[in-house]
Design an enzyme around this catalytic site. Sequence first.
Site, short mmCIF file in Angstrom:
data_model
loop_
_atom_site.label_atom_id
_atom_site.label_comp_id
_atom_site.label_asym_id
_atom_site.label_seq_id
_atom_site.Cartn_x
_atom_site.Cartn_y
_atom_site.Cartn_z
N GLU A 1 -2.12 2.64 3.96
CA GLU A 1 -2.96 3.82 3.88
C GLU A 1 -3.95 3.55 2.74
O GLU A 1 -3.52 3.19 1.64
CB GLU A 1 -2.14 5.07 3.54
CG GLU A 1 -3.03 6.31 3.45
CD GLU A 1 -2.32 7.55 2.94
OE1 GLU A 1 -1.22 7.45 2.40
OE2 GLU A 1 -2.91 8.65 3.08
N LYS B 1 2.93 5.38 -7.13
CA LYS B 1 1.55 5.60 -7.48
C LYS B 1 1.41 6.61 -8.61
O LYS B 1 0.59 6.46 -9.51
CB LYS B 1 0.77 6.07 -6.25
CG LYS B 1 -0.71 5.89 -6.43
CD LYS B 1 -1.49 6.07 -5.16
CE LYS B 1 -0.73 6.85 -4.13
NZ LYS B 1 -1.53 7.80 -3.39
N ARG C 1 12.91 -1.73 1.18
CA ARG C 1 11.80 -2.11 0.32
C ARG C 1 12.33 -2.99 -0.80
O ARG C 1 13.47 -2.88 -1.21
CB ARG C 1 11.11 -0.87 -0.25
CG ARG C 1 11.90 -0.24 -1.41
CD ARG C 1 11.08 0.77 -2.16
NE ARG C 1 10.90 1.95 -1.34
CZ ARG C 1 9.72 2.46 -1.03
NH1 ARG C 1 8.64 1.91 -1.48
NH2 ARG C 1 9.63 3.54 -0.31
#
Length: 562
Positions: free
Chosen positions: A35, A272, A262
């Site tokens: 994204e 983030k 992950r």
Amino acid sequence: MSEATRSLNFIEHIIEDDLAAGFPKGGLRFRFPPEPNGYLHIGHASSICLNFGLGLRYQAPVNLRFDDTNPTKEEQEYVDAIKADVEWLGFRWDRECYASDYFGRLYQWAVDLIRLGKAYVDSQPSEEIARQKGTPTEPGTNSPFRARSVDENLLLFQEMKTGKHPEGTHVLRAKIDMASPNMLMRDPVMYRILHKAHHRTNTDWCIYPMYDWTHGESDYIEQISHSLCTLEFKPHRELYDWFLDQVAEAGKVRPKQREFARRNLSHTVVSKRKLLQLVNQGVVHGWDDPRMPTISGLRRRGCPPEAIRTFADTIGIAKRDNVVDVSLLEFHMREHLNKTAPRVMAVLDPVKVVVLNYPEGESEWVEAENNPEDPGAGFRKVPFSRELYIEREDFREEANRKYFRLKLGGEVRLKNAYIITAEHVVKDARGEIVEVHCTYDPKSLSGSGTEESLKKVKGTLHWVSVAHAMEAEVRLYDRLFSDPVPDQHKDRDFLEFVNPDSLQTVKAFLEPGLSEAKSGEQFQFQRLGYFCVDPDTTPAKLVFNRTVPLRDTWAKVEQQAE
RNA sequence: UGGCCCAUGGUGUAAUGGUAACACUACUGAUUUUGGUUCAGUCAUUCUAGGUUCGAGUCCUAGUGGGCCAACCA
């Protein structure tokens, strides 16, 4: 490790099984779907390496697809940065795709679903919809608008699209099962109204599709065979498949979603929000600060892309929670740099050495090997003279025999030059050593072949001629966090674990050949570590970053002695 | 209280139901004009308890521990 003997990870096993079951090898196709709402970090790198690695392994195309369905968060700037990062890592995508390119197709399919009675417009506020969703342990309840007529749904959806309704007034929902044990199957929202300009479609659309409705159908449109994502999307798979059931046609590739854990890197954070906090609070100097786990930070740090790729390869891929030690990444950086970085001499914390019996005002240029690991790297000349700098920690007035470096009355080899003996020291008023006076053996020049030059001396030091040295700013980076999992502590904020010494800036002295070094060039400062030229460098001022120090077994010996 | 996923040395990943392997870290030693590199070596009753089987890290059951799921985010 050769391709033939390398063991397969569970994703590759799935692919091999599919192939064995008759899926054509030519039908294999993968994608990396970021994204564009932020910068890529080491975690993304792992996913990039997985998908593009599969592409390489199976000779299959890999698309770069921007998942750009939320104009409130996404920007062209991020698209550009992401493309640059993927390229820097050394991968080539087949097609550059955008979910927004499929808005029209998605809309048509949504209309089909409405006609089939499988989607409806809900006109309740989001809070109400959330309330009716139930909880993981309690079923949800149907919306009062669930039974809306097809015609009314069609009209409303059309009006939503053309901007007739304000944000938040209506959504399009799939009609599935409000009692499903899977919360995602409880009539998920497919479209919301957003009166926002999109970075690609501008104001063409007033409604934007949600992730679940977009992702699988995008995979289908691109005919992706294996759609890989992280474990938290596992519950989404049921929905992914449900949506695919509505649109898939016989004879076309039906994408398969599979989930992997992950990769977490020790001594860092990657969310983030936390990265932004580090930037905003001035803990680091920006998104590309060499201490950041962003791809741009790693790049500026001097981490070679090859190191990231071999790192990703060795850590592999699986389904369990993990924290990979950052020392493994450092190992791969050193492994690559050891073979490629030219050796050079630089003194970071100088103390002056005066070679008493070397003629005053004279100098000579001695020969130095550029890289013992690379015979093709050749040789260069380095100036030697009466006054030199060595590292302050390379001299002690007295020390035991485990200390191989220079001490009073002791001998040491100056790399590429002569053997010297320390005779006495000169101190200032505070007792600080300012000069070490030595004598040298003129017959001991490295490479001269004389008996004296072949003498075995335990210690070898790097040095730089005072008169010829050039100054540079050197930034010594260390881990940003002192804790392996700074954000995994209940009751402790991750910022409490910031390493106060993660950046130390020093004035260093380098051999003169470095004056022409260009931004991005990498070197090994002998006995110290790998360094690269920082983009802050100007013609007037050279700036270096320490990428990673050399392994230092002496430091460990010293530490144990304490 | 529901559903789903996971469990192999300090770390990460392997092992058609058949001798637990590889890499990193740590520690030994050898080599070395970088205390680097290189080379050799050391470090595990596969979470627990049952079961199936000639044989289980692998299959089954239960337990324990960890993770995920209630954005008009992705």
